[in-house]
Enzyme design. Structure first.
Site, PDB file in Angstrom:
ATOM      1  N   TRP A  88      42.228  45.018  -1.643  1.00 54.10           N
ATOM      2  CA  TRP A  88      41.443  44.450  -2.738  1.00 54.10           C
ATOM      3  C   TRP A  88      41.972  44.859  -4.096  1.00 54.10           C
ATOM      4  O   TRP A  88      42.091  44.032  -5.004  1.00 54.10           O
ATOM      5  CB  TRP A  88      39.961  44.819  -2.603  1.00 54.10           C
ATOM      6  CG  TRP A  88      39.329  44.073  -1.464  1.00 54.10           C
ATOM      7  CD1 TRP A  88      38.861  44.602  -0.300  1.00 54.10           C
ATOM      8  CD2 TRP A  88      39.139  42.655  -1.350  1.00 54.10           C
ATOM      9  NE1 TRP A  88      38.384  43.605   0.522  1.00 54.10           N
ATOM     10  CE2 TRP A  88      38.539  42.403  -0.096  1.00 54.10           C
ATOM     11  CE3 TRP A  88      39.416  41.576  -2.190  1.00 54.10           C
ATOM     12  CZ2 TRP A  88      38.212  41.119   0.343  1.00 54.10           C
ATOM     13  CZ3 TRP A  88      39.091  40.290  -1.756  1.00 54.10           C
ATOM     14  CH2 TRP A  88      38.497  40.074  -0.511  1.00 54.10           C
ATOM     15  N   ASP A 162      35.523  48.258  -8.622  1.00 49.96           N
ATOM     16  CA  ASP A 162      35.065  47.188  -7.734  1.00 49.96           C
ATOM     17  C   ASP A 162      34.291  47.884  -6.616  1.00 49.96           C
ATOM     18  O   ASP A 162      34.883  48.511  -5.743  1.00 49.96           O
ATOM     19  CB  ASP A 162      36.278  46.426  -7.181  1.00 49.96           C
ATOM     20  CG  ASP A 162      35.903  45.387  -6.125  1.00 49.96           C
ATOM     21  OD1 ASP A 162      34.710  45.271  -5.782  1.00 49.96           O
ATOM     22  OD2 ASP A 162      36.829  44.691  -5.645  1.00 49.96           O
ATOM     23  N   LYS A 186      27.889  41.900   0.785  1.00 51.31           N
ATOM     24  CA  LYS A 186      28.164  42.913   1.811  1.00 51.31           C
ATOM     25  C   LYS A 186      26.965  43.836   2.018  1.00 51.31           C
ATOM     26  O   LYS A 186      26.630  44.169   3.143  1.00 51.31           O
ATOM     27  CB  LYS A 186      29.388  43.741   1.420  1.00 51.31           C
ATOM     28  CG  LYS A 186      30.597  42.868   1.060  1.00 51.31           C
ATOM     29  CD  LYS A 186      31.770  43.062   1.980  1.00 51.31           C
ATOM     30  CE  LYS A 186      32.849  42.006   1.796  1.00 51.31           C
ATOM     31  NZ  LYS A 186      33.489  41.995   0.483  1.00 51.31           N
TER      32      LYS A 186
HETATM   33  C1  LIG Z   1      34.631  41.233  -0.154  1.00 47.48           C
HETATM   34  C2  LIG Z   1      35.267  41.892  -1.306  1.00 47.48           C
HETATM   35  C3  LIG Z   1      35.725  41.162  -2.412  1.00 47.48           C
HETATM   36  C4  LIG Z   1      35.733  39.650  -2.403  1.00 47.48           C
HETATM   37  O1  LIG Z   1      34.766  39.130  -3.115  1.00 47.48           O
HETATM   38  P1  LIG Z   1      34.455  37.556  -3.121  1.00 47.48           P
HETATM   39  O2  LIG Z   1      32.991  37.598  -3.370  1.00 47.48           O
HETATM   40  O3  LIG Z   1      34.837  36.980  -1.804  1.00 47.48           O
HETATM   41  O4  LIG Z   1      35.226  36.993  -4.238  1.00 47.48           O
HETATM   42  C5  LIG Z   1      36.271  41.834  -3.485  1.00 47.48           C
HETATM   43  N1  LIG Z   1      36.380  43.173  -3.468  1.00 47.48           N
HETATM   44  C6  LIG Z   1      35.973  43.904  -2.404  1.00 47.48           C
HETATM   45  C7  LIG Z   1      36.130  45.380  -2.428  1.00 47.48           C
HETATM   46  C8  LIG Z   1      35.407  43.282  -1.302  1.00 47.48           C
HETATM   47  O5  LIG Z   1      35.009  43.997  -0.243  1.00 47.48           O
END
Ligand SMILES: *Cc1c(COP(=O)(O)O)cnc(C)c1O
Length: 355
Positions: A88, A162, A186
């Site tokens: 990511w 993030d 998530k």
């Molecule tokens: C799932 C995830 C994303 C992706 O996000 P989207 O909502 O699909 O754009 C970005 N960063 C992390 C750490 C993730 O687990």
């Protein structure tokens, strides 16, 4: 998602609190939705102990959208330091080049994303607009157990994290954070809602090309209603926030209580992996994620048999990401200890049968 929350959402699907309408039927500018939004924001602030000088924004575009939206708002077109620890953050680093000058301050690519260089070794720039890291690498199973103190490392830049895949699973040290973003899907609610928590002083520096709907200042000034927000996602996330606030573990509550449960779940699973001859987790112990646990079978020819047996035992979604292979157990907040116990029993039984 917690089952209790799903049931509540189902019960109110056609009639929210006697209003005669479901949330999906409401105007986002009506007083009913106004109350839902304000409560969700206040509850999230309480849950994550967000200080008053941070704004909570409800946006769209997901984590990948923020890979563009953050540099559009914060980079001023200048240098941005990236700490790449897995899939990511690697994506974030790549995307930022469209809007800023990304600098790779540290990378764990040569360890195959299994260990992270100590922050003291990061090559931070002298005048970066911000430093980006992914505080939980969902695919690689790497988590920052504490956030770096950038000032102590000689950087004056704000830290951007993030936290998509571990938001609300543990407290956040806001004294070390300038901005945190995460998709809700998530750990919080349905897909479609993106949470951004940003320090006031970082607003108002967007590049001229930044779309208005993605300009943090504009979104903040309009209470996350510059354009139609993802109303259903905000409503269900709000139910999850209330559920989280009500959780208790001894004298702890809310996120602190969830953290204790998440530690117990992760300890159980890593313990089972480490004590077996068949399973292996390759991540350096200090960096192992409590949320996402990738593991391999030492004999990879048994992967499919493992997954088939797991499915029969009611254990779903265990196939690892294709870039890592093997298996991955995502044991988010809503996964109870009993779910991890069931997985561990199945793993032991599978190993016994195939020893
Ligand atoms: C799932 C995830 C994303 C992706 O996000 P989207 O909502 O699909 O754009 C970005 N960063 C992390 C750490 C993730 O687990």
């Amino acid at each position: 998602m917690p089952e209790e929350v799903l049931r509540q959402a189902a019960e109110q699907m056609l009639d929210w609190q006697g209003s005669g309408m479901g949330v999906m039927e409401m105007s986002h500018r009506g007083k009913e939705f106004g109350q839902i939004l304000a409560e969700a924001q206040a509850d999230l602030r309480a849950l994550l102990a967000v200080p008053a000088h941070f704004q909570i924004l409800f946006m769209q575009g997901g984590g990948l959208g923020e890979n563009a939206i953050v540099p559009l708002n914060l980079s001023r077109g200048g240098v941005v330091d990236f700490v790449v620890t897995g899939s990511w953050s690697a994506k974030s680093h790549k995307e930022a080049a469209r809007y800023a000058q990304p600098h790779l301050a540290a990378s764990n690519a040569d360890s195959g994303h299994t260990d992270v260089p100590a922050p003291e070794q990061w090559a931070l720039s002298e005048s970066a607009s911000y430093v980006h890291l992914c505080s939980n690498e969902t695919i690689n199973g790497i988590e920052f157990q504490q956030l770096p103190d950038l000032a102590a490392l000689g950087s004056r830049a704000p830290l951007v994290i993030d936290f998509s895949s571990h938001v609300a699973s543990r407290p956040v040290d806001w004294s070390r954070v300038g901005l945190a973003f995460g998709g809700a899907q998530k750990n919080i609610g349905p897909a479609g809602l993106t949470i951004v928590i940003v320090r006031e002083d970082l607003l108002g520096h967007a590049l001229p090309i930044c779309p208005s709907a993605f300009n943090y200042r504009t979104v903040a000034d309009n209470q996350s209603m510059y354009n139609t927000p993802p109303t259903w996602g905000i409503y269900v996330a709000g139910l999850t926030f209330k559920w989280l606030l009500a959780q208790r573990e001894g004298s702890l509550s809310g996120v602190a209580a969830m953290e204790q449960r998440n530690i117990a779940k992760a300890d159980l699973l890593y313990g089972a992996i480490d004590s077996s001859q068949l399973y292996v987790n390759k991540v350096a112990r200090a960096w192992r994620s409590r949320m996402n646990v990738p593991f391999q079978l030492r004999d990879e020819s048994r992967n499919q048999a493992f997954l088939d047996g797991a499915r029969e035992a009611g254990l779903l979604q265990l196939k690892g990401h294709k870039s890592v292979g093997g298996m991955r157990a995502s044991i988010y907040n809503a996964m109870p200890l009993a779910g991890v116990q069931a997985l561990v029993s199945y793993m032991r039984e599978f190993e016994r049968l195939h020893a």
